[in-house]
Design an enzyme around this catalytic site. Structure first.
Site, PDB file in Angstrom:
ATOM      1  N   CYS A 223       0.833  -1.209   0.000  1.00  0.00           N
ATOM      2  CA  CYS A 223       0.000   0.000   0.000  1.00  0.00           C
ATOM      3  C   CYS A 223       0.866   1.257   0.000  1.00  0.00           C
ATOM      4  O   CYS A 223       2.008   1.230   0.438  1.00  0.00           O
ATOM      5  CB  CYS A 223      -0.872   0.025   1.249  1.00  0.00           C
ATOM      6  SG  CYS A 223      -1.881  -1.431   1.433  1.00  0.00           S
TER       7      CYS A 223
ATOM      8  N   TRP B 131      -2.883  -2.481  -1.598  1.00  0.00           N
ATOM      9  CA  TRP B 131      -2.468  -3.816  -2.034  1.00  0.00           C
ATOM     10  C   TRP B 131      -3.143  -4.764  -1.055  1.00  0.00           C
ATOM     11  O   TRP B 131      -2.750  -4.845   0.107  1.00  0.00           O
ATOM     12  CB  TRP B 131      -0.947  -3.943  -1.984  1.00  0.00           C
ATOM     13  CG  TRP B 131      -0.451  -5.081  -2.816  1.00  0.00           C
ATOM     14  CD1 TRP B 131      -0.403  -5.130  -4.176  1.00  0.00           C
ATOM     15  CD2 TRP B 131       0.055  -6.325  -2.344  1.00  0.00           C
ATOM     16  NE1 TRP B 131       0.106  -6.336  -4.580  1.00  0.00           N
ATOM     17  CE2 TRP B 131       0.393  -7.087  -3.487  1.00  0.00           C
ATOM     18  CE3 TRP B 131       0.250  -6.882  -1.082  1.00  0.00           C
ATOM     19  CZ2 TRP B 131       0.914  -8.366  -3.394  1.00  0.00           C
ATOM     20  CZ3 TRP B 131       0.771  -8.149  -0.992  1.00  0.00           C
ATOM     21  CH2 TRP B 131       1.098  -8.885  -2.150  1.00  0.00           C
TER      22      TRP B 131
ATOM     23  N   LYS C 283      18.702 -18.834  -9.494  1.00  0.00           N
ATOM     24  CA  LYS C 283      18.934 -17.382  -9.465  1.00  0.00           C
ATOM     25  C   LYS C 283      20.062 -17.002 -10.418  1.00  0.00           C
ATOM     26  O   LYS C 283      19.959 -16.041 -11.166  1.00  0.00           O
ATOM     27  CB  LYS C 283      19.300 -16.891  -8.046  1.00  0.00           C
ATOM     28  CG  LYS C 283      18.200 -16.881  -7.024  1.00  0.00           C
ATOM     29  CD  LYS C 283      17.147 -15.806  -7.202  1.00  0.00           C
ATOM     30  CE  LYS C 283      16.024 -16.276  -8.052  1.00  0.00           C
ATOM     31  NZ  LYS C 283      14.915 -16.944  -7.488  1.00  0.00           N
TER      32      LYS C 283
ATOM     33  N   LYS D 152       7.614 -11.844 -15.164  1.00  0.00           N
ATOM     34  CA  LYS D 152       7.376 -11.988 -13.726  1.00  0.00           C
ATOM     35  C   LYS D 152       6.249 -12.981 -13.470  1.00  0.00           C
ATOM     36  O   LYS D 152       6.308 -13.776 -12.545  1.00  0.00           O
ATOM     37  CB  LYS D 152       7.027 -10.613 -13.127  1.00  0.00           C
ATOM     38  CG  LYS D 152       6.783 -10.620 -11.630  1.00  0.00           C
ATOM     39  CD  LYS D 152       8.041 -10.949 -10.869  1.00  0.00           C
ATOM     40  CE  LYS D 152       7.853 -11.101  -9.384  1.00  0.00           C
ATOM     41  NZ  LYS D 152       8.945 -11.906  -8.770  1.00  0.00           N
TER      42      LYS D 152
ATOM     43  N   ASN E  73      -1.647   1.807   5.975  1.00  0.00           N
ATOM     44  CA  ASN E  73      -0.753   0.738   5.500  1.00  0.00           C
ATOM     45  C   ASN E  73      -0.437  -0.150   6.697  1.00  0.00           C
ATOM     46  O   ASN E  73      -0.284   0.358   7.806  1.00  0.00           O
ATOM     47  CB  ASN E  73       0.597   1.300   5.029  1.00  0.00           C
ATOM     48  CG  ASN E  73       0.478   2.080   3.751  1.00  0.00           C
ATOM     49  OD1 ASN E  73      -0.588   2.162   3.177  1.00  0.00           O
ATOM     50  ND2 ASN E  73       1.587   2.649   3.322  1.00  0.00           N
ATOM     51  N   GLY E  74      -0.258  -1.443   6.459  1.00  0.00           N
ATOM     52  CA  GLY E  74       0.106  -2.337   7.568  1.00  0.00           C
ATOM     53  C   GLY E  74      -1.024  -3.313   7.841  1.00  0.00           C
ATOM     54  O   GLY E  74      -1.962  -3.435   7.053  1.00  0.00           O
TER      55      GLY E  74
ATOM     56  N   GLU F  99      17.684 -23.511  -5.678  1.00  0.00           N
ATOM     57  CA  GLU F  99      17.255 -22.116  -5.788  1.00  0.00           C
ATOM     58  C   GLU F  99      18.444 -21.201  -6.130  1.00  0.00           C
ATOM     59  O   GLU F  99      18.314 -20.285  -6.958  1.00  0.00           O
ATOM     60  CB  GLU F  99      16.575 -21.681  -4.478  1.00  0.00           C
ATOM     61  CG  GLU F  99      16.247 -20.212  -4.334  1.00  0.00           C
ATOM     62  CD  GLU F  99      15.281 -19.670  -5.384  1.00  0.00           C
ATOM     63  OE1 GLU F  99      14.768 -20.430  -6.204  1.00  0.00           O
ATOM     64  OE2 GLU F  99      15.073 -18.444  -5.389  1.00  0.00           O
TER      65      GLU F  99
ATOM     66  N   HIS G 243      27.246 -39.979  -8.571  1.00  0.00           N
ATOM     67  CA  HIS G 243      26.454 -40.790  -9.505  1.00  0.00           C
ATOM     68  C   HIS G 243      26.443 -40.194 -10.907  1.00  0.00           C
ATOM     69  O   HIS G 243      25.596 -40.540 -11.721  1.00  0.00           O
ATOM     70  CB  HIS G 243      25.027 -40.952  -8.972  1.00  0.00           C
ATOM     71  CG  HIS G 243      24.978 -41.666  -7.654  1.00  0.00           C
ATOM     72  ND1 HIS G 243      25.316 -42.996  -7.528  1.00  0.00           N
ATOM     73  CD2 HIS G 243      24.687 -41.228  -6.402  1.00  0.00           C
ATOM     74  CE1 HIS G 243      25.208 -43.348  -6.248  1.00  0.00           C
ATOM     75  NE2 HIS G 243      24.836 -42.289  -5.550  1.00  0.00           N
TER      76      HIS G 243
ATOM     77  N   ARG H   4       5.099   0.355  -6.367  1.00  0.00           N
ATOM     78  CA  ARG H   4       5.050  -0.532  -5.195  1.00  0.00           C
ATOM     79  C   ARG H   4       4.055  -1.677  -5.400  1.00  0.00           C
ATOM     80  O   ARG H   4       4.046  -2.629  -4.626  1.00  0.00           O
ATOM     81  CB  ARG H   4       4.612   0.266  -3.954  1.00  0.00           C
ATOM     82  CG  ARG H   4       5.603   1.316  -3.522  1.00  0.00           C
ATOM     83  CD  ARG H   4       4.955   2.377  -2.635  1.00  0.00           C
ATOM     84  NE  ARG H   4       4.535   1.871  -1.354  1.00  0.00           N
ATOM     85  CZ  ARG H   4       5.244   1.984  -0.225  1.00  0.00           C
ATOM     86  NH1 ARG H   4       6.398   2.593  -0.235  1.00  0.00           N
ATOM     87  NH2 ARG H   4       4.783   1.508   0.907  1.00  0.00           N
TER      88      ARG H   4
ATOM     89  N   GLU I  25      18.937 -17.391 -14.135  1.00  0.00           N
ATOM     90  CA  GLU I  25      17.928 -16.503 -14.709  1.00  0.00           C
ATOM     91  C   GLU I  25      18.380 -15.056 -14.832  1.00  0.00           C
ATOM     92  O   GLU I  25      17.950 -14.364 -15.748  1.00  0.00           O
ATOM     93  CB  GLU I  25      16.573 -16.620 -13.992  1.00  0.00           C
ATOM     94  CG  GLU I  25      16.471 -16.015 -12.629  1.00  0.00           C
ATOM     95  CD  GLU I  25      15.035 -16.055 -12.095  1.00  0.00           C
ATOM     96  OE1 GLU I  25      14.885 -16.220 -10.883  1.00  0.00           O
ATOM     97  OE2 GLU I  25      14.070 -15.907 -12.872  1.00  0.00           O
TER      98      GLU I  25
END
Ligand code: M6R
Length: 624
Positions: free
Chosen positions: A2, A87, A501, A619, A113-114, A497, A520, A27, A504
């Site tokens: 927000c 948001w 990163k 995205k 906000n929050g 992961e 192996h 944001r 990509e």
């Protein structure tokens, strides 16, 4: 996330706050609204969708009114306004749930906000007293709490009413309040959500970040937690929430709009990596109980069915899939329920065994990944209970699953997922602790978990302080084009992961392996040209990982180890070491992934690549 905007001064406030909202668009948000103190009362406009739609709506409604009245003077004008981009966290992204929210008499307007953790109990208490709520949001309770305070204490000031009202609130807030009766001022306060006061020449702006301020003024006062500001055309006064007046310095904002949006970081990805200590707190807030169990409102309605599932399947793509792998380990370890993890793109095209006694959990940051959505529909067809772990409220996955848990990570803008991954791990652990109630036999001590979760944000900060050290390592290994990432048990998904990163955003060939699998096959690749990033934290499988590192060294491989601070041996074995604080074995992925994110980030940035928008990727992958 927000965004708050407010203006008080000599100019027409409406275009200024709408322009501020546009600066806050980066944001992420799903609805927007404004309350203007106009000559003939409050002008309120709220709209799901983009700020441009709100702007059109404001102009449209003003012109409609003006032509009906045959007078153009009704176009809203006024010198004081608050505005907001929302948001969604509590309640869908609709016109009604958009901010500002108001009290019963439509005299007090707030933007927030929050998250108000105790909003449910506050709302019920206020409803018993006769307050009527209009929205599904947690934020609206603030307007009613202020109204109650003003009713209870006849001559109380708006500042005191806001202070008293916030005293009842548990959770986080950046809040700005206006009142018809006290028409010359904005009262704003913060706890856990940023708020900045821009100080212009006879005019003031309030915003949740500097990007919305620099268009009006570069002079600013940064509010700290538990501080309140009262601002009118005559000046501003700052107090703490115990009503003590405070002296604050005015500082000069050095950033332009673009760097302000990135919080001074060179890329959104880096900003998001650095936000992770806060992300974790937001994901856990109000959910992790002091007794080591978890309270997850989104799962309450399906609790019985979930707890009696014969099997759980976790289904996701990319980074979300790797978080799911950790979920399997958590659930089996803590709740003793068998779990399978599967890539959504595979699940949707095979003939999975799944029925009404299964629970299928879908993890997606965006909630719009086509493969994951189709897999969810397949699972529904087979009668399984479907749950979503989703960051974007109101997204397709959130809407179509039977129940679920939101990540509360805030919008992630960089294509490479970082803080969303961290929040997914946090939420999966919460679900494991939620399931733990079923099975009293688990050896996991929930109290240790609570203690460690509280310690993690400062441990993360410690790793983030190693940023320049990690940048030097990225520079040292910049000319290598192939990397292997190895880890075992809880560190295996982290290895996967870390490799993703690097692939990509830095376009380096990088493969993640379970360290025990090297022998192996992949060991044949190892030579001095393929650095191996080894996750070697002090856990139950540490000695085995050290043996795997020795296997690499024996073949002339170069090793960068991610190791625990107390490890005295590793320096003699690995070529380079990034030390991280120790943690509980199950929670250590939240720490060990951070150096890997930074390593990938710096490699890509040093290569001059478009870190936030890597080539060929989106995205949100809404196509098959
Ligand atoms: O929005 P989702 O979590 O469903 O997205 C899944 C993947 O596309 C996503 O995690 C992707 O792998 C990221 N770009 C990784 O950084």
């Amino acid at each position: 996330m927000c965004g708050i905007m407010g203006y008080v001064g000599k100019r027409n406030a409406l275009p200024i706050v709408i322009d501020g909202l546009k600066k806050l668009e980066y944001r992420g948000y799903d609805s927007a609204g404004v309350a203007l103190l106009a000559e003939n009362g409050i002008f309120l406009a709220k709209k799901a969708g983009r700020v441009a739609e709100l702007e059109q709506h404001v102009q449209g409604s003003a012109f409609a009114k003006a032509s009906a009245d045959k007078s153009v003077s009704d176009i809203p004008k006024g010198n004081l306004a608050i505005a907001h981009t929302r948001w969604a966290t509590h309640g869908k992204p609709t016109d009604i749930n958009a901010h500002p929210h108001s009290d019963c008499k439509k005299e007090i307007f707030i933007v927030h906000n929050g998250i108000i953790e105790n909003h449910q109990e506050l709302k019920e208490a206020l409803q018993r007293e006769g307050h009527i709520f209009s929205s599904e949001t947690d934020s609206e309770v603030i307007a009613h709490l202020i109204e109650r305070q003003l009713i209870m204490e006849n001559k109380i000031s708006l500042e005191d009413a806001v202070t008293e009202a916030l005293g009842h609130v548990t959770g986080t807030f950046g809040v700005a309040v206006i009142s018809k009766k006290d028409g010359q001022k904005i009262v704003a306060a913060r706890r856990g959500s940023p708020l900045i006061l821009g100080v212009g020449d006879g005019e003031y702006v309030l915003a949740s970040d500097a990007s919305a301020i620099v268009g009006v003024t570069k002079q600013a006062v940064y509010l700290h937690d538990n501080e309140l500001v009262s601002v009118s055309p005559d000046g501003f006064h700052i107090f703490n929430l115990s009503k003590k007046p405070l002296e604050k310095n005015i500082q000069t904002i050095e950033w332009d709009t673009e760097s302000a949006q990135k919080g001074g970081f060179s890329h959104f990805m880096k900003k998001e990596i650095f936000e992770q200590p806060e992300t974790l707190k937001n994901s856990l807030r109000g959910r992790l109980m002091e007794d080591g169990f978890a309270k997850l409102g989104g799962l309450e309605d399906v609790k019985e069915r979930f707890l009696s599932s014969k099997q759980i399947s976790i289904i996701a793509c990319g980074t979300s899939y790797y978080a799911g792998m950790l979920g399997k380990y958590f659930f089996e370890e803590i709740a003793g329920i068998p779990v399978s993890v599967e890539r959504a793109s595979e699940f949707r095209y095979r003939n999975p065994v799944m029925g009404p006694d299964y629970t299928a959990i879908f993890i997606s940051q965006s909630g719009e990944t086509a493969d994951t959505i189709h897999a969810l529909r397949e699972a529904k067809k087979r009668g399984a209970l479907t749950l979503g772990i989703v960051n974007v409220v109101g997204s397709t996955l959130a809407r179509e699953s039977d129940a679920g848990v939101y990540n509360h990570a805030g919008p992630e803008i960089g294509v490479a997922s970082t803080k969303a991954f961290l929040s997914q791990i946090g939420v999966l652990m919460l679900i494991a602790l939620f399931l733990k109630k079923k099975n009293g036999a688990s050896s996991t001590n929930g109290l240790d978990m609570v203690h460690e979760f509280k310690a993690l944000p400062s441990k993360m900060e410690k790793i983030l302080k190693r940023d320049s050290e990690i940048k030097s390592l990225a520079q040292k290994y910049l000319s290598y084009s192939n990397f292997a990432f190895i880890g075992r048990k809880y560190q295996f998904p982290v290895a996967l992961e870390g490799a993703l990163k690097l692939k990509e955003i830095a376009y380096r060939y990088a493969e993640g392996y379970a360290a025990g699998e090297l022998k192996h096959g992949p060991l044949a690749l190892i030579d001095g040209n393929m650095p191996v990033i080894a996750l070697a934290v002090k856990d139950s499988i540490y000695e085995k990982v050290i043996s795997n590192i020795e296997e690499v060294k024996a073949r002339g491989g170069k090793v960068i180890a991610i190791a625990s601070e107390s490890d005295k041996r590793i320096g003699a074995i690995a070529d380079d070491v990034i030390f991280i604080p120790e943690s509980l074995e199950m929670l250590s992925p939240m720490l060990s992934v951070i150096p890997l994110q930074l390593f990938a980030y710096h490699t890509a940035a040093l290569l001059g690549l478009d870190v936030d928008k890597p080539r060929n990727l989106a995205k949100s992958v809404t196509v098959e």
